[in-house]
Design a protein around this motif. Sequence first.
Motif, mmCIF file in Angstrom:
data_model
loop_
_atom_site.group_PDB
_atom_site.id
_atom_site.type_symbol
_atom_site.label_atom_id
_atom_site.label_comp_id
_atom_site.label_asym_id
_atom_site.label_seq_id
_atom_site.Cartn_x
_atom_site.Cartn_y
_atom_site.Cartn_z
ATOM 1 N N ASP A 171 0.834 -1.188 0.000
ATOM 2 C CA ASP A 171 0.000 0.000 0.000
ATOM 3 C C ASP A 171 0.877 1.250 0.000
ATOM 4 O OD1 ASP A 171 -1.772 2.134 1.804
ATOM 5 O OD2 ASP A 171 -2.927 0.971 0.330
ATOM 6 N N ILE A 172 0.450 2.247 -0.727
ATOM 7 C CA ILE A 172 1.246 3.459 -0.865
ATOM 8 C C ILE A 172 1.298 4.210 0.452
ATOM 9 C CG2 ILE A 172 1.310 5.719 -2.005
ATOM 10 C CD1 ILE A 172 0.343 4.412 -4.523
ATOM 11 N N ARG A 173 0.186 4.167 1.230
ATOM 12 C CA ARG A 173 0.202 4.868 2.502
ATOM 13 C C ARG A 173 1.211 4.242 3.460
ATOM 14 N NH1 ARG A 173 -6.238 4.771 3.140
ATOM 15 N NH2 ARG A 173 -5.802 2.828 2.038
ATOM 16 N N VAL A 174 1.318 2.940 3.385
ATOM 17 C CA VAL A 174 2.340 2.265 4.204
ATOM 18 C C VAL A 174 3.728 2.654 3.722
ATOM 19 C CG1 VAL A 174 3.260 0.020 4.896
ATOM 20 C CG2 VAL A 174 0.773 0.354 4.691
ATOM 21 N N ALA A 175 3.872 2.767 2.415
ATOM 22 C CA ALA A 175 5.177 3.158 1.860
ATOM 23 C C ALA A 175 5.545 4.568 2.281
ATOM 24 C CB ALA A 175 5.139 3.048 0.340
ATOM 25 N N ILE A 176 4.554 5.470 2.381
ATOM 26 C CA ILE A 176 4.839 6.845 2.787
ATOM 27 C C ILE A 176 5.264 6.875 4.257
ATOM 28 C CG2 ILE A 176 3.759 9.095 3.201
ATOM 29 C CD1 ILE A 176 2.163 8.683 0.657
ATOM 30 N N VAL A 177 4.630 6.018 5.088
ATOM 31 C CA VAL A 177 5.041 5.935 6.496
ATOM 32 C C VAL A 177 6.481 5.446 6.585
ATOM 33 C CG1 VAL A 177 4.595 4.770 8.701
ATOM 34 C CG2 VAL A 177 2.687 5.640 7.328
ATOM 35 N N ALA A 178 6.812 4.417 5.761
ATOM 36 C CA ALA A 178 8.191 3.905 5.763
ATOM 37 C C ALA A 178 9.166 4.970 5.275
ATOM 38 C CB ALA A 178 8.273 2.664 4.886
ATOM 39 N N GLU A 179 8.720 5.765 4.342
ATOM 40 C CA GLU A 179 9.576 6.845 3.841
ATOM 41 C C GLU A 179 9.876 7.842 4.948
ATOM 42 O OE1 GLU A 179 9.269 9.915 0.044
ATOM 43 O OE2 GLU A 179 7.544 9.764 1.418
ATOM 44 N N ARG A 180 8.846 8.177 5.727
ATOM 45 C CA ARG A 180 9.030 9.120 6.826
ATOM 46 C C ARG A 180 9.996 8.568 7.852
ATOM 47 N NH1 ARG A 180 9.125 14.270 8.508
ATOM 48 N NH2 ARG A 180 8.557 14.454 10.722
ATOM 49 N N LYS A 181 9.841 7.299 8.129
ATOM 50 C CA LYS A 181 10.716 6.642 9.118
ATOM 51 C C LYS A 181 12.162 6.645 8.619
ATOM 52 C CE LYS A 181 11.274 2.232 11.553
ATOM 53 N NZ LYS A 181 10.744 0.863 11.725
ATOM 54 N N PHE A 182 12.372 6.446 7.309
ATOM 55 C CA PHE A 182 13.724 6.399 6.751
ATOM 56 C C PHE A 182 14.434 7.741 6.951
ATOM 57 C CE2 PHE A 182 16.550 7.399 3.195
ATOM 58 C CZ PHE A 182 17.465 6.362 3.283
ATOM 59 N N PHE A 183 13.746 8.817 6.670
ATOM 60 C CA PHE A 183 14.397 10.128 6.770
ATOM 61 C C PHE A 183 14.653 10.510 8.233
ATOM 62 C CE2 PHE A 183 12.531 10.831 2.477
ATOM 63 C CZ PHE A 183 13.721 11.057 1.819
ATOM 64 N N VAL A 184 13.696 10.169 9.072
ATOM 65 C CA VAL A 184 13.867 10.559 10.485
ATOM 66 C C VAL A 184 15.002 9.769 11.124
ATOM 67 C CG1 VAL A 184 12.749 10.558 12.755
ATOM 68 C CG2 VAL A 184 11.487 11.354 10.752
ATOM 69 N N SER A 185 15.130 8.491 10.717
ATOM 70 C CA SER A 185 16.122 7.624 11.365
ATOM 71 C C SER A 185 17.493 7.678 10.683
ATOM 72 C CB SER A 185 15.620 6.177 11.340
ATOM 73 O OG SER A 185 15.450 5.724 9.994
ATOM 74 N N HIS A 186 17.595 8.236 9.544
ATOM 75 C CA HIS A 186 18.904 8.261 8.847
ATOM 76 C C HIS A 186 19.744 9.394 9.416
ATOM 77 C CE1 HIS A 186 21.915 8.249 5.674
ATOM 78 N NE2 HIS A 186 21.373 7.101 5.205
ATOM 79 N N PRO A 187 20.983 9.089 9.821
ATOM 80 C CA PRO A 187 21.807 10.132 10.455
ATOM 81 C C PRO A 187 22.108 11.309 9.524
ATOM 82 C CG PRO A 187 23.104 8.178 9.953
ATOM 83 C CD PRO A 187 21.682 7.797 9.754
ATOM 84 N N SER A 188 22.123 11.078 8.248
ATOM 85 C CA SER A 188 22.486 12.173 7.335
ATOM 86 C C SER A 188 21.300 13.047 6.992
ATOM 87 C CB SER A 188 23.079 11.589 6.041
ATOM 88 O OG SER A 188 24.240 10.845 6.304
ATOM 89 N N TYR A 189 20.056 12.530 7.174
ATOM 90 C CA TYR A 189 18.886 13.284 6.737
ATOM 91 C C TYR A 189 17.942 13.660 7.871
ATOM 92 C CZ TYR A 189 20.480 10.812 2.527
ATOM 93 O OH TYR A 189 21.242 10.287 1.530
ATOM 94 N N SER A 190 18.236 13.217 9.096
ATOM 95 C CA SER A 190 17.291 13.440 10.191
ATOM 96 C C SER A 190 17.082 14.919 10.473
ATOM 97 C CB SER A 190 17.801 12.724 11.461
ATOM 98 O OG SER A 190 19.089 13.222 11.813
ATOM 99 N N HIS A 191 18.119 15.741 10.284
ATOM 100 C CA HIS A 191 17.979 17.165 10.588
ATOM 101 C C HIS A 191 17.146 17.904 9.539
ATOM 102 C CE1 HIS A 191 21.272 16.979 7.724
ATOM 103 N NE2 HIS A 191 21.201 18.315 7.549
ATOM 104 N N ILE A 192 16.901 17.290 8.411
ATOM 105 C CA ILE A 192 16.061 17.929 7.381
ATOM 106 C C ILE A 192 14.908 17.000 7.001
ATOM 107 C CG2 ILE A 192 17.882 19.398 6.415
ATOM 108 C CD1 ILE A 192 18.357 17.248 4.292
ATOM 109 N N ALA A 193 14.541 16.131 7.904
ATOM 110 C CA ALA A 193 13.499 15.151 7.585
ATOM 111 C C ALA A 193 12.165 15.807 7.318
ATOM 112 C CB ALA A 193 13.371 14.143 8.737
#
Length: 1644
Positions: free
Chosen positions: A248-270
């Motif tokens: 489901d795309i909505r699940v994919a968008i949640v996973a996308e949000r989690k990726f940016f928040v948890s990635h050390p290089s992108y968390s400050h601009i998530a």
Amino acid sequence: MAGNTGMEQLIPIVNKLQDAFTQLGVHLTLDLPQIAVVGGQSAGKSSVLENFVGRDFLPRGTGIVTRRPLILQLINSKFEYAEFLHCKGQKFADFDEVRKEIEAETERVTGGNKGISNIPINLRVYSPNVLNLTLIDLPGMTKIPIGDQPQDIEQQIRAMILQFIKRESCLILAITPANTDLANSDALQIAKEVDPQGFRTIGVITKLDLMDDGTDAREILENRLLPLRRGYVGVINRSQKDIEGKKDIRVAIVAERKFFVSHPSYSHIADKMGTPYLQKTLNQQLTTHIGNTLPALRDKLQKQMISLDKELGDFKNFSPDDPAIKTKALLQMVQQFALNFDRALEGSRSNEVNTLELSGGARINCLFHERFPFEIVKMEFDETDLRKEIAIAICNIHGIRIGLFTPDLAFDAIVKKQIARLKEPCMKCVDLVVTELLAVVHTCTEKMARFPRLRETVERIITAYIRKREQACKDQLSLYIDCQLSYMNTNHEDFIGFANAENQAKKAVSGQANNLGNQVIRKGYMCLHNLSIIKGRDFWFVLTSESLSWYKDEEEREIQYILPLVNLKLRDMETGGFMSRRHLFALFYPSGANIYKDYKQLELSCDTLDEVDSWKASFLRAGVYPERKVKPEGEDDEENNNVIESNIDPVLKRQVEVIRNLVGSYMGIVTKSTKDLVPKTVTHMIINDTKNYIYEELLIHVYANEDQANLMEESPEEVKRREEKMAMFQACRSALEIIGDCTMKITTTSKSPQSIQDNISLFTPTPAPSAATKRGFRLSTPPPTIARPAPPPPPGNMGMEQLIPIVNKLQDAFTQLGVHMTLDLPQIAVVGGQSAGKSSVLENFVGRDFLPRGSGIVTRRPLILQLINSNTEYAEFLHCKGKKFVDFDEVRREIEAETDRVTGSNKGISNIPINLRVYSPNVLNLTLIDLPGLTKVPIGDQPVDIEQQIRGMILQFIKRESCLILAVTPANTDLANSDALKLAKEVDPQGIRTIGVITKLDLMDEGTDARDILENKLLPLRRGYIGVVNRSQKDIDGRKDINAALAAEKKFFYSHLSYRHIADRLGTPYLQRVLNQQLTNHIRDTLPSLRDKLQKQLLTLEKDVEQFKHFRPDDPAIKTKAMLQMIQQLQTDFDRTIEGSGSAQINTMELSGGAKINRLFHERFPFEIVKMEFDEKELRREIAFAIRNIHGIRVGLFTPDMAFEAIVKKQISRLKEPSLKCVDLVVTELSNVVRLCTDKMSRYPRLREEVERIITTHIRQREQYCKEQLCILIDCELAYMNTNHEDFIGFANAQNQSENAAAKGTRGTLGNQVIRKGYMCIHNLGIMKGGSRDYWFVLTSENISWYKDEEEREKKYMLPLDGLKLKDIEQGFMSRRHMFALFNPDGRNVYKDYKQLELSCETLDEVDSWKASFLRAGVYPEKQTETVNGEESSGENMTSSMDPQLERQVETIRNLVDSYMRIVTKTTRDLVPKTIMYMIINHTKEFINGELLAHIYASGDQSQMMEEAPEEAQKREEMLRMYHACKEALHIIGDVSMATVSTPVPPPVKNDWLASGLDNPRLSPPSPGGPRKTAPSMATVGSSGSLGSRVPLPLQALADPLPLFPIGLAVVLPPCPQADHRDKLCQLRLFPRGVKNVIDTNYF
């Protein structure tokens, strides 16, 4: 969009606006932005779009999936569904169906094998989960074609993407996967091309989760690496496994949000990453753009509402069915169209002036004076080719001869070729003007767009009329070119002439810049494309007549360079690079020298083609001409030129140079005339006629074309457009109300973008130069022809005896046809004195008494006697065909009767022969002519000159070389007094044809004999003498038998002591055999020359009787052929009389035909024009009236153009009369020529009358056409005042130059050259007054002198020509001389106390010629002034009372009129003869050559027309008989084998006694002895080879078996068998010295 409540209301406001327009059915052209998704193939574009929607609806797969643009409109709605534009009304709730429909629609257009198409698919998605957006999914960029994709797939996709993203309203979503190098991003590269500042580009980085461990895209997302103004947004899409697993795309968008928040290089601009942020950002951009455009939208709506209100003014009270309203609208539109058309062309009083580009009349003016002259110069000749053509023309005209003088035809041929080339630019000028006129028509009918049928009808009618006038104008210009081609007017006053050709023509054709001083010709901006650092930059250029300079700007402070114009050329170049719209040209040196430092050319460009053409025309004025076109076979031509130049002899080179200079001078005249007349002709025949047609006839044709109701009927589209306008007006009003309610307190946040500098490398591909090579081919020469040996000669003929019957057949062939042929048939003429025994000799030959006998003259007509050996004996007369005479007494009576029938019974004579043929076994084949005996005293009714008549008759026969002369002399008279020998000596001085016959040997005195004569010792002849004894008169009366007489003759000779040793060589039988042998040999010798003569005569007759071969008076075909021949002869004679060349008979007494017409052209016509010139006082008064009437109530500050035009038009109109008078004079002379050329038709008077009528009618018809053409010529001059003519002095120079011209007088500067010499008669001056005397006059350009005679020794007086005038005076009583006088207009004496010099000539033509000569010298005729009631004096008072300003204006216009009229007069004097030549003379020649025959056939019955006189019929029959007789004779001779060996002519003897002894009878004849070498007789030729005695050859040697050969005779022996060739050869043991032996090769 939280916190910005104002912005949240923008999209609903736009929705309301859209609804307002939609409900009214109005399409609002709002510039709403679109977002184009751009990226490489499989970059994740489709995944981003699906994330926006939250649904899987796009096709998936490897390779290129998006193969058509997808326009995706996301609309926030309560319900979720999709709609396709191509499936109207169908709603898709299942998004799998949407994917399938996209795939099906894609394959329907592009095919199933990866093809692409630029036809978009429109998809609208309604959903509560989307924000209002419009996105375009474009095909991914690829580089390698797959399947049936074309090879240029990359270029096609690139062009498709550029088509969308180049719009300023389009935001670019540049998608780049994170696992590729950003510097290689195709999306960013193509976005950079259309958005170099980055205002519209948003970067999207996908596939961040697929980067290598230890790497990230932090610098990219923070906009530090390759920064963009709008920055980058990172997103995470579903993997292929997730997609296949239906994640489901909505699940994919949640996973996308989690990726940016948890990635050390992108968390400050998530919070600035992910699909939701990207969607909000795009929505914000859209909202911001709408907010920015609303004020402009309000203004646009207000302006549109005002415009609509103005447009709807005509529709507010419009009733479609009201006829009155329709009629009023029709009239108003046509009138408005006519007014707009006139304003567009004339340019004056135009309400809307176009300041951006030339149009209408200004553009046509540019075509006339810039483009057209430039096209003419482009057509000019190449110097090398021209000189080569002149040299070839001269050589071809001279042919095999070595020419001494320069041929006129070479000049004519070259000039005609150059004039013919002017036709193309003339036709092109017409095409360009017509194109511009049609554009003007189309522009002027735009206001009729609401009535399409009316507009279409008006455009169609006017276009058809313009096309009709275009063809008429082209015909007129073609006629002008044909007139130029028809007549080379080398008498033109500007033509340099032969004498000045070399010096003056060098300046005329040197190609140097015009002598303009160093005046400025043009200024303006142009772009320089080369020359080092200034590449591709605009500069301010200043073009003068000597140089081209350019500056940094138009203030002209900092000069960059000055380029001299000497020897420069100009050429076009291709447009400046890929995607460039500039038009280039270049300046260069033809020699290849550098134009500046190391650069070969100066490359310049302008924005428009019109500017380039204008600059080219300016360069043309400065003397910079365009480059010549080089032929492809230039290498061969150059080689040929080198050969010609190297081999040309000095005389030919001088002739080439002279003709080149003459061609340059003449073409300058023709070109100048063409440049002047073409604009005038186009203006008169197309522009003015079209304007008049629109004003006067357009409305009539519009009404006549279609029903008014249908014409003014609006189309459904126009009705719909009016309704749309009304609806749009209401929509605009509603939209303004909606916007007025909106609160515009909107706060927008915008970040200040960074300043970015990009360096873009542009590569301009340079195509490889193509080298064109030409192969040379050498033609192999044919092998030499080997001459085959001639075949051996045919064997000998059957015998010499067949020759005489052949001649008889020839004689019969001529005689039976009644033809007197002047052919010398071999005959034997019997010549002797009266009663010398001629008839007895002939009767002895026949053995019958058949000739008239008696005393005095008995033979009174020539008797042609043909003796033919035959088994039976009878006689035939030619005048009694078919009648055989067996009784020879009847033959005698018939001869007497036939003689008396023609000559009378009283001894008269006639040269008409009697032909008698005798067949007998006792005769040998002979043809003899018995001629009347010589007499000296007339008898009976014989004329006094009977001796001369008989002598002339005899000479008529014996003077022919083919005639043997049988000179009969009686032995009882002195041989030295023989009339027969004397006559023979006159025509045969060498004695080759003379045979002596001695008669009456039995009547000599006793103790005398003729032995010395018969032995050829006394008075020797080359052929010797033969003695005969005839019957006495007693024997004849006693009917003694001739056979008995012959026996008695033989007995006489054998028994006589003096003759018995030669008795075998005497007597009638021997004479008969000798004559037969001699005649046979003579015939054989003369047959070849006879054949040649017959053949020549046959050829001559064939030409004469070709029309009579099968002529029958009643045969229509024969009459038709005769008519054709006469018409052809008429054609030739007419052409020769007009052209003058090749004329068989030249009139040396007076001028006629073409020469007289030439005098009319160049003497009479110019004189008539000068007589029409204006009067100075009257002219100035008219100018003053014109200026004051034009100013009217106003006080004029400037000199009005209309005054100049009014005066000039009045003067031009006066040229019509002399032009038409010239036509009348030429037509009169042409009629005389026709009458002269039809003299040869006098044989058929009806035909001649009909031919003259037809040709005269045609000439009169052409006369009318020619007069109409000359009227058109005058109308063209009146239609357009070409004040841009290069010879026109212009306003600035009007006063100075015109005053100088007036001070010098109107005479041409001819130096003091002699103009004319000749006799005239003076009727006054001193002692000559009251009488008259002829003097020899010499007229020069400065004075006239007269002398006593043409030797010019004693000069009587010299009279200067300054101020003199010429006038006609009346001739005296009973005087036939035509008089005129020279006088001073101011009343001063011409000579001493005499006011005038009265002169006269014998003919009016001479007077006209002298007047024309005086005209050339500047002596003009007296003006005819009319003064009515002192009007002239009032004019003087008016002139004297003029204010200074008006006087200055009058003088200026007077000078301008004088300058312009000189141009027009010169053109008229040149074109009138050419027009007459083409339209009358040449057309008449063509009519005679091509159509005369058809008119003759159509005019009546040809049989009556071709009736001829009886004399003509008799002449024709005589000629036909001669032709058939000659043909039959050749056929007879053709049967004879000519390989016959004959007995040669005896050697010459000393016979000068004939010249002396005959004149002095008492002088003893000389001895035949002497040192002469004589031919031996056969008896004396022995083995020793001795020649024997020196006695001349006796006649019996002619019968010896082996012929003897005189010195120099070539002997041809017949072939013999090989067995005895040695025996045959031994017979040729000895020949006389000098014999040439020609032995047949068969002997060896």
